[in-house]
Write a protein that holds these residues in place. Structure first.
Motif, mmCIF file in Angstrom:
data_model
loop_
_atom_site.group_PDB
_atom_site.id
_atom_site.type_symbol
_atom_site.label_atom_id
_atom_site.label_comp_id
_atom_site.label_asym_id
_atom_site.label_seq_id
_atom_site.Cartn_x
_atom_site.Cartn_y
_atom_site.Cartn_z
ATOM 1 N N LEU A 96 0.874 -1.160 0.000
ATOM 2 C CA LEU A 96 0.000 0.000 0.000
ATOM 3 C C LEU A 96 0.918 1.217 0.000
ATOM 4 N N PRO A 97 1.498 1.522 -1.167
ATOM 5 C CA PRO A 97 2.525 2.557 -1.233
ATOM 6 C C PRO A 97 2.043 3.901 -0.687
ATOM 7 N N ALA A 98 2.926 4.530 0.059
ATOM 8 C CA ALA A 98 2.659 5.858 0.594
ATOM 9 C C ALA A 98 3.983 6.585 0.742
ATOM 10 N N GLN A 103 10.828 4.732 -0.447
ATOM 11 C CA GLN A 103 10.666 4.329 0.943
ATOM 12 C C GLN A 103 9.272 3.815 1.271
ATOM 13 N N GLY A 104 8.343 3.936 0.350
ATOM 14 C CA GLY A 104 6.964 3.593 0.621
ATOM 15 C C GLY A 104 6.598 2.143 0.352
#
Length: 106
Positions: A96-98, A103-104
């Protein structure tokens, strides 16, 4: 290009058998790290003694190939079965990239 697949495998050594488990894993880890598509195959330990493999494969196909044809997996079962309190648990993770792209996600 396919998305990478990240998985964790958790397992708990029997009391007093942790060092034997870690020692048995050394050559197996090297075998898996040499497999096509293996980007990360790292052993970690949590407080309480649970061990974790953190795996990252270039694709789900590479992870599936590892799971179905790897010479390392029968060795893992043979060497670790008498040393573990239960069958290892494999969990495939969905990112769940953020935040930043670097770094996500793993």
């Amino acid at each position: 290009m396919p998305d990478p697949l990240v998985a964790i495998v958790s397992f708990l050594p029997l009391p007093g058998r942790r060092d034997e488990v870690v020692e048995a894993l050394g050559p197996i880890i090297e075998m898996v790290q040499a497999e096509p598509g293996c980007l990360l195959y790292a052993l970690h330990e949590a407080p309480g003694g649970t061990l974790y493999f953190i795996e990252k494969w270039a694709s789900k196909a590479d992870a599936d190939h590892h799971g179905s044809t790897s010479a390392a997996l029968p060795l893992l079962a043979e060497r670790l079965s008498p040393l573990l309190s239960a069958i290892p648990v494999i969990t495939e993770l969905t990112p769940l990239p953020a935040g930043s792209p670097e770094q996500g996600r793993l």
